[in-house]
Design a protein around this motif. Structure first.
Motif, PDB file in Angstrom:
ATOM      1  N   GLU A   1      -6.653   7.435 111.432  1.00 50.37           N
ATOM      2  CA  GLU A   1      -7.297   6.173 111.801  1.00 50.37           C
ATOM      3  C   GLU A   1      -8.739   6.150 111.305  1.00 50.37           C
ATOM      4  O   GLU A   1      -9.211   5.124 110.788  1.00 50.37           O
ATOM      5  CB  GLU A   1      -7.253   5.980 113.316  1.00 50.37           C
ATOM      6  N   GLN A   2      -9.456   7.259 111.439  1.00 52.11           N
ATOM      7  CA  GLN A   2     -10.841   7.320 110.944  1.00 52.11           C
ATOM      8  C   GLN A   2     -10.884   7.131 109.431  1.00 52.11           C
ATOM      9  O   GLN A   2     -11.766   6.442 108.923  1.00 52.11           O
ATOM     10  CB  GLN A   2     -11.484   8.656 111.316  1.00 52.11           C
ATOM     11  N   GLN A   3      -9.927   7.738 108.726  1.00 50.55           N
ATOM     12  CA  GLN A   3      -9.863   7.563 107.277  1.00 50.55           C
ATOM     13  C   GLN A   3      -9.641   6.092 106.931  1.00 50.55           C
ATOM     14  O   GLN A   3     -10.269   5.560 106.022  1.00 50.55           O
ATOM     15  CB  GLN A   3      -8.745   8.418 106.678  1.00 50.55           C
ATOM     16  N   TYR A   4      -8.763   5.455 107.659  1.00 52.33           N
ATOM     17  CA  TYR A   4      -8.487   4.035 107.443  1.00 52.33           C
ATOM     18  C   TYR A   4      -9.752   3.205 107.670  1.00 52.33           C
ATOM     19  O   TYR A   4     -10.087   2.332 106.876  1.00 52.33           O
ATOM     20  CB  TYR A   4      -7.360   3.565 108.369  1.00 52.33           C
ATOM     21  N   GLN A   5     -10.454   3.497 108.771  1.00 51.33           N
ATOM     22  CA  GLN A   5     -11.660   2.733 109.110  1.00 51.33           C
ATOM     23  C   GLN A   5     -12.760   2.903 108.067  1.00 51.33           C
ATOM     24  O   GLN A   5     -13.608   2.021 107.904  1.00 51.33           O
ATOM     25  CB  GLN A   5     -12.184   3.131 110.496  1.00 51.33           C
ATOM     26  N   SER A   6     -12.750   4.010 107.332  1.00 52.98           N
ATOM     27  CA  SER A   6     -13.788   4.246 106.322  1.00 52.98           C
ATOM     28  C   SER A   6     -13.466   3.567 104.984  1.00 52.98           C
ATOM     29  O   SER A   6     -14.303   3.570 104.079  1.00 52.98           O
ATOM     30  CB  SER A   6     -13.981   5.753 106.109  1.00 52.98           C
ATOM     31  N   LEU A   7     -12.285   2.985 104.861  1.00 51.80           N
ATOM     32  CA  LEU A   7     -11.902   2.303 103.625  1.00 51.80           C
ATOM     33  C   LEU A   7     -12.636   0.973 103.487  1.00 51.80           C
ATOM     34  O   LEU A   7     -13.132   0.407 104.465  1.00 51.80           O
ATOM     35  CB  LEU A   7     -10.394   2.048 103.605  1.00 51.80           C
ATOM     36  N   SER A   8     -12.659   0.451 102.274  1.00 51.63           N
ATOM     37  CA  SER A   8     -13.240  -0.874 102.048  1.00 51.63           C
ATOM     38  C   SER A   8     -12.373  -1.933 102.736  1.00 51.63           C
ATOM     39  O   SER A   8     -11.206  -1.676 103.059  1.00 51.63           O
ATOM     40  CB  SER A   8     -13.314  -1.166 100.544  1.00 51.63           C
ATOM     41  N   HIS A   9     -12.943  -3.103 102.906  1.00 54.28           N
ATOM     42  CA  HIS A   9     -12.206  -4.211 103.536  1.00 54.28           C
ATOM     43  C   HIS A   9     -10.923  -4.497 102.766  1.00 54.28           C
ATOM     44  O   HIS A   9      -9.855  -4.685 103.368  1.00 54.28           O
ATOM     45  CB  HIS A   9     -13.085  -5.461 103.599  1.00 54.28           C
ATOM     46  N   HIS A  10     -10.983  -4.508 101.445  1.00 50.61           N
ATOM     47  CA  HIS A  10      -9.813  -4.791 100.613  1.00 50.61           C
ATOM     48  C   HIS A  10      -8.733  -3.723 100.811  1.00 50.61           C
ATOM     49  O   HIS A  10      -7.546  -4.047 100.936  1.00 50.61           O
ATOM     50  CB  HIS A  10     -10.215  -4.877  99.140  1.00 50.61           C
ATOM     51  N   GLU A  11      -9.138  -2.451 100.822  1.00 48.14           N
ATOM     52  CA  GLU A  11      -8.171  -1.364 101.021  1.00 48.14           C
ATOM     53  C   GLU A  11      -7.542  -1.435 102.407  1.00 48.14           C
ATOM     54  O   GLU A  11      -6.339  -1.229 102.560  1.00 48.14           O
ATOM     55  CB  GLU A  11      -8.847  -0.004 100.830  1.00 48.14           C
ATOM     56  N   ARG A  12      -8.353  -1.741 103.421  1.00 49.42           N
ATOM     57  CA  ARG A  12      -7.814  -1.859 104.789  1.00 49.42           C
ATOM     58  C   ARG A  12      -6.829  -3.003 104.876  1.00 49.42           C
ATOM     59  O   ARG A  12      -5.792  -2.896 105.534  1.00 49.42           O
ATOM     60  CB  ARG A  12      -8.951  -2.037 105.803  1.00 49.42           C
ATOM     61  N   LYS A  13      -7.147  -4.099 104.216  1.00 51.67           N
ATOM     62  CA  LYS A  13      -6.256  -5.264 104.259  1.00 51.67           C
ATOM     63  C   LYS A  13      -4.881  -4.926 103.677  1.00 51.67           C
ATOM     64  O   LYS A  13      -3.860  -5.311 104.245  1.00 51.67           O
ATOM     65  CB  LYS A  13      -6.895  -6.428 103.487  1.00 51.67           C
ATOM     66  N   SER A  14      -4.854  -4.177 102.585  1.00 53.79           N
ATOM     67  CA  SER A  14      -3.568  -3.842 101.966  1.00 53.79           C
ATOM     68  C   SER A  14      -2.784  -2.821 102.793  1.00 53.79           C
ATOM     69  O   SER A  14      -1.580  -2.683 102.624  1.00 53.79           O
ATOM     70  CB  SER A  14      -3.771  -3.315 100.546  1.00 53.79           C
ATOM     71  N   LEU A  15      -3.455  -2.122 103.708  1.00 54.79           N
ATOM     72  CA  LEU A  15      -2.795  -1.114 104.558  1.00 54.79           C
ATOM     73  C   LEU A  15      -2.705  -1.552 106.021  1.00 54.79           C
ATOM     74  O   LEU A  15      -2.478  -0.727 106.897  1.00 54.79           O
ATOM     75  CB  LEU A  15      -3.546   0.218 104.460  1.00 54.79           C
ATOM     76  N   ALA A  16      -2.870  -2.842 106.271  1.00 55.89           N
ATOM     77  CA  ALA A  16      -2.914  -3.343 107.654  1.00 55.89           C
ATOM     78  C   ALA A  16      -1.622  -3.064 108.423  1.00 55.89           C
ATOM     79  O   ALA A  16      -1.683  -2.644 109.584  1.00 55.89           O
ATOM     80  CB  ALA A  16      -3.236  -4.841 107.669  1.00 55.89           C
ATOM     81  N   LEU A  17      -0.480  -3.277 107.813  1.00 57.33           N
ATOM     82  CA  LEU A  17       0.780  -3.049 108.539  1.00 57.33           C
ATOM     83  C   LEU A  17       1.040  -1.564 108.786  1.00 57.33           C
ATOM     84  O   LEU A  17       1.408  -1.204 109.909  1.00 57.33           O
ATOM     85  CB  LEU A  17       1.945  -3.731 107.828  1.00 57.33           C
ATOM     86  N   PRO A  18       0.840  -0.688 107.796  1.00 56.18           N
ATOM     87  CA  PRO A  18       0.948   0.746 108.124  1.00 56.18           C
ATOM     88  C   PRO A  18      -0.066   1.156 109.205  1.00 56.18           C
ATOM     89  O   PRO A  18       0.247   1.994 110.062  1.00 56.18           O
ATOM     90  CB  PRO A  18       0.657   1.450 106.790  1.00 56.18           C
ATOM     91  N   PHE A  19      -1.251   0.548 109.203  1.00 60.22           N
ATOM     92  CA  PHE A  19      -2.243   0.858 110.231  1.00 60.22           C
ATOM     93  C   PHE A  19      -1.740   0.440 111.609  1.00 60.22           C
ATOM     94  O   PHE A  19      -1.904   1.173 112.589  1.00 60.22           O
ATOM     95  CB  PHE A  19      -3.582   0.172 109.931  1.00 60.22           C
ATOM     96  N   LEU A  20      -1.114  -0.713 111.709  1.00 59.95           N
ATOM     97  CA  LEU A  20      -0.576  -1.153 112.999  1.00 59.95           C
ATOM     98  C   LEU A  20       0.533  -0.215 113.470  1.00 59.95           C
ATOM     99  O   LEU A  20       0.673   0.027 114.678  1.00 59.95           O
ATOM    100  CB  LEU A  20      -0.077  -2.597 112.910  1.00 59.95           C
TER     101      LEU A  20
END
Length: 179
Positions: free
Chosen positions: A126-145
């Motif tokens: 989760e911390q790794q995800y939070q450190s990503l750019s907005h664009h990278e987080r957006k493309s990984l939103a469903l795996p993050f959920l």
């Protein structure tokens, strides 16, 4: 198939990705993954190319076919049945009045260790995800959920374990005290 949809790879690559990305939510052995690759290849849902390696056995690299993509979409569009829990710890706890509380406490501590370890790993992801750019987080939103569901599940399990351990610790050692 979900893992092959985004990136081709060998059976070993898929096993590694599976454990890192889906292993918290779905269990599959090494043999099951290789058997499934064979079945999907025979059904022409995935292609297989051979990658020659120096001093090592050749690698089979699997990639999704158009038929596989269509089949994956069919599966993704079908409703899933809610999963039932098959947890032997719950059965042991249910029948725990037949054993000394120390047996149950020991088992709870062992399970707690595993759940703490899983939670720690998920929180790191989760911390790794939070450190990503907005664009990278957006493309990984469903795996993050999906990850968030895992985190919340582990936190809930640990809170429940606190209740169980508090109850067991407050009881006398005799197994008949639970009745």
């Amino acid at each position: 198939m979900v893992l092959l949809e985004t990136e081709s790879g060998s059976g070993y690559d898929l096993l590694k990705r599976f454990k890192q990305r889906l292993g918290f939510f779905w269990q599959a052995s090494h043999q099951q993954i290789y058997q499934q690759l064979k079945v999907m290849h025979q059904a022409k849902l995935i292609d297989c190319t051979i990658e020659v390696q120096q001093g090592k056995p050749d690698r089979k690299i699997y990639a999704m076919t158009q038929a596989g993509h269509k089949e994956l979409l069919v599966w993704l569009n079908k409703a899933c049945k809610p999963q039932k829990i098959n947890d032997s710890l719950l059965v042991k706890l249910y029948g725990g009045h037949l054993v000394d509380k120390v047996v149950l406490l020991d088992e709870m501590r062992q399970h707690r260790e595993q759940h703490n370890k899983a939670l720690y790993i998920m929180l790191e992801i989760e911390q790794q995800y939070q450190s990503l750019s907005h664009h990278e987080r957006k493309s990984l939103a469903l795996p993050f959920l999906t990850l968030r569901r895992g985190i919340l599940g582990e936190q809930a399990w640990l809170a429940w374990a606190d209740e169980v351990e508090a109850f067991l610790s407050s009881q006398k050692s005799s197994s008949t005290d639970f009745r």
